[in-house]
Design an enzyme around this catalytic site. Structure first.
Site, PDB file in Angstrom:
ATOM      1  N   LYS B  63       0.807  -1.314   0.023  1.00 46.28           N
ATOM      2  CA  LYS B  63      -0.103   0.111   0.057  1.00 46.28           C
ATOM      3  C   LYS B  63       0.975   1.360  -0.030  1.00 46.28           C
ATOM      4  CE  LYS B  63      -3.941  -1.797  -0.306  1.00 46.28           C
ATOM      5  NZ  LYS B  63      -3.396  -2.790  -1.372  1.00 46.28           N
ATOM      6  N   LEU B 209      -9.131   5.474  -1.652  1.00 47.42           N
ATOM      7  CA  LEU B 209      -8.022   4.767  -1.940  1.00 47.42           C
ATOM      8  C   LEU B 209      -7.283   5.662  -3.188  1.00 47.42           C
ATOM      9  CD1 LEU B 209      -9.082   1.086  -2.636  1.00 47.42           C
ATOM     10  CD2 LEU B 209      -8.274   1.979  -0.670  1.00 47.42           C
ATOM     11  N   ASN B 241      -2.956   6.919  -1.488  1.00 43.31           N
ATOM     12  CA  ASN B 241      -2.996   6.424  -2.880  1.00 43.31           C
ATOM     13  C   ASN B 241      -2.724   4.893  -2.918  1.00 43.31           C
ATOM     14  OD1 ASN B 241      -4.001   6.040  -5.442  1.00 43.31           O
ATOM     15  ND2 ASN B 241      -2.285   7.327  -6.227  1.00 43.31           N
ATOM     16  N   CYS B 242      -3.779   4.177  -3.085  1.00 39.47           N
ATOM     17  CA  CYS B 242      -3.493   2.504  -3.039  1.00 39.47           C
ATOM     18  C   CYS B 242      -3.460   1.898  -4.349  1.00 39.47           C
ATOM     19  CB  CYS B 242      -4.422   1.961  -1.994  1.00 39.47           C
ATOM     20  SG  CYS B 242      -4.305   2.773  -0.230  1.00 39.47           S
ATOM     21  N   VAL B 243      -4.084   2.768  -5.475  1.00 38.23           N
ATOM     22  CA  VAL B 243      -4.543   1.995  -6.638  1.00 38.23           C
ATOM     23  C   VAL B 243      -3.261   2.354  -7.358  1.00 38.23           C
ATOM     24  CG1 VAL B 243      -6.756   1.982  -6.607  1.00 38.23           C
ATOM     25  CG2 VAL B 243      -5.865   3.941  -7.348  1.00 38.23           C
TER      26      VAL B 243
END
Lengths: 119, 426
Positions: B63, B209, B241-243
């Site tokens: 992540k 996310l 920001n996880c994407v």
């Protein structure tokens, strides 16, 4: 007006907003939006995701104006570009979605839409 | 504003009874770190593991990556507005555990990306394979909502990074670097003949996310503004920001922003680095118009001759990138864009979702659609079951022996749009 194929959006905002529910794919949403833009509606949110790609999610919600005016060529340019981009991605992977992932993707689409709705 | 960064070089990381740094080795008391994470009642279980360069280890799904730092002189603490008060940071002295990182992993939503391989061909694609990593694996309590899970995990990362950073407080740095940005008028007088250059940094800001925080504020709520480059080095900008693993900016990237470091290197020699303009990437088109108007206005107000613009993510941020480019160029200011490409597996498709003739100087971080083969690793850290998700569902396919065929986009930091990594295209 919200054009969406995400039933969570319909359920949550059906009473508050004018919603066109598309019983179909991400592409069907893009095409429905394009047709509305040709009638003079204006695009209010960007038709592509902010990183979640058309190969990763089947859900899309797009905000357009309720009113019709002269055709907005910026809107048309943007939706056409989005349709071209959509075709670039391999959607094979979407066949393998399970219930949990479908729910997560509906949630992501809903929250991205809400970041524009809560203005 | 002037900041001195003192680097303590870390060449190994080990578990130990006492957390400390000695002879370039970072010793970590595992139980203390676990207890720190479990202070947050959103987690029912926490584990920590080590991943070192050259090991047969795969970390997934990543992540965030965070560099341990501590402020030793000057106002405020690292990650202001998040785990420290909203004090203006960026001056005084900060110590850095260079060569170490905290990596957070989490299964927040059902689709997963974010691989760091510590050896093999995959390691070549991520800068984090070269670091001594402390990896956090947390299990949320039953029924925790996705956005709460994301937030809890994000804060766990900052807390652990600050805990490790604290170990460097009283050490003598192996190496010191000084960064200074004068005020506009001072800068103008100091280098009247050099071209004035600003950096426009675009921050992902789209919702769950997809968010970035500036002094604790969700970037989707900001108007573009200026920030001293040294504030960024103290953690004024952090990632939620996880994407899109390959082209998201982790907190590590923000802390070590290569555009800022390179501009400082040339500052006073070939150019006059005026400062950083931060802007967002919102979903609402009117926001995109407003923010790009504003970044162009600020560039004009600073009287710059050129700007470097870096993007984050792909898709609708391409529109922000092009709007920034067009509007800044229209003011007579030259632009150089940094982005990455989704040009199809063979690299022949159109790279971006938007374009304009004024975007005539573009640097690519590589093609995220390129296919790569990742051999099996002996050890997996993180949420191993998501390997099947990556396999069956999203970004590749897992083979029986544990090897993965995937698009480059699954690797954390592979096509970074600050130019942090080594890939490019001609």
């Amino acid at each position: 007006m919200i054009i969406t194929n995400n039933d969570w959006v319909l359920k949550k905002y059906g009473d508050k907003f004018n919603i066109v529910y598309v019983d179909g794919t991400f592409k069907d949403v893009l095409i429905t939006v394009r047709d509305k833009l040709h009638l003079g509606h204006e695009l209010l949110t960007h038709p592509l995701g902010g990183s979640v790609k058309p190969s990763e999610t089947p859900y899309k919600s797009i905000l357009i104006s309720d009113e019709k005016n002269n055709i907005n060529f910026n809107s048309v340019y943007m939706i056409e570009n989005a349709i071209i981009t959509y075709h670039k991605f391999n959607k094979e992977k979407l066949k393998y979605l399970d219930e949990k992932r479908i729910e997560d993707l509906k949630l992501i689409d809903l929250t991205v839409l809400e970041s524009a709705l809560n203005k | 504003m002037k900041l001195e960064l003192g680097y303590i070089h870390i060449k190994d990381i080990q578990f130990s009874d006492v957390s400390k740094v000695e002879n370039g080795i970072l010793y970590v008391n595992k139980e203390e770190v676990k207890a720190l994470i479990l202070e947050d009642q959103n987690f029912q279980k926490a584990d920590v593991d080590l991943a070192k360069p050259g090991e047969s280890v795969r970390i997934m799904p990543v992540k965030d990556v965070i560099e341990p730092r501590v402020k030793v002189e000057g106002p405020g603490g690292v990650f202001p507005g998040m785990i420290n008060k909203v004090e203006t940071v960026g001056s005084g002295k900060t110590h850095v555990l260079k060569g170490a990182a905290v990596v957070t992993t989490g299964k927040i939503v059902g689709f997963q990306e974010g691989i760091i391989d510590m050896s093999g061909p995959g390691a070549e694609y991520t800068p984090f394979s070269k670091l001594n990593n402390l990896v956090i694996v947390c299990e949320p309590v039953e029924g925790l909502k996705q956005h709460e899970h994301e937030k809890a995990l994000r804060f766990a990362g900052y807390k652990v990074a600050a805990y490790l950073g604290e170990l460097a407080r009283n050490l003598t740095p192996d190496e010191v670097e000084v960064f200074e940005t004068p005020t506009l008028t001072e800068g103008l007088k100091m280098y009247p003949d050099l071209p004035r250059v600003a950096y426009v940094e675009m921050l992902q800001s789209q919702g769950l996310l997809h968010d970035t925080y500036v002094y604790g504020v969700d970037a989707k709520q900001i108007l573009p503004t200026m920030i001293y480059p040294t504030e960024v080095m103290d953690g004024a900008i952090v990632s939620g920001n996880c994407v899109s693993a390959c082209d998201k900016n982790t907190t590590y990237h923000h802390l070590n922003n290569p555009v800022i470091h390179e501009l400082y290197k040339e500052h006073g020699k070939t150019l006059n680095f005026v400062g950083v303009i931060i802007t967002n990437e919102n979903v609402y088109l009117a926001d995109k118009e407003r923010s790009s108007n504003w970044s162009a206005k600020l560039a004009e107000f600073f009287g710059v001759d050129g700007v470097i613009v870096s993007e984050e993510g792909f898709g609708n941020p391409d529109t922000d990138l092009i709007m920034n480019c067009k509007k800044i160029e229209a003011k007579g200011i030259k632009t150089v864009l940094i982005t990455d490409e989704y040009a199809g597996r063979d690299g022949t498709s159109q790279s971006l979702a938007d374009a304009d003739p004024s975007a005539n100087a573009v640097v690519s971080g590589g093609n995220a659609n390129e296919i790569i083969e990742l051999p099996p690793m002996e050890k997996l850290i993180g949420h191993v079951e998501v390997a099947d998700v990556i396999a069956g569902g999203f970004d590749g396919s897992l083979h029986e022996d544990g090897s993965i065929t995937a698009e480059l986009q699954v690797i954390t930091g592979a096509t970074n749009e600050m130019g942090f990594n080594t890939l490019s295209a001609r």
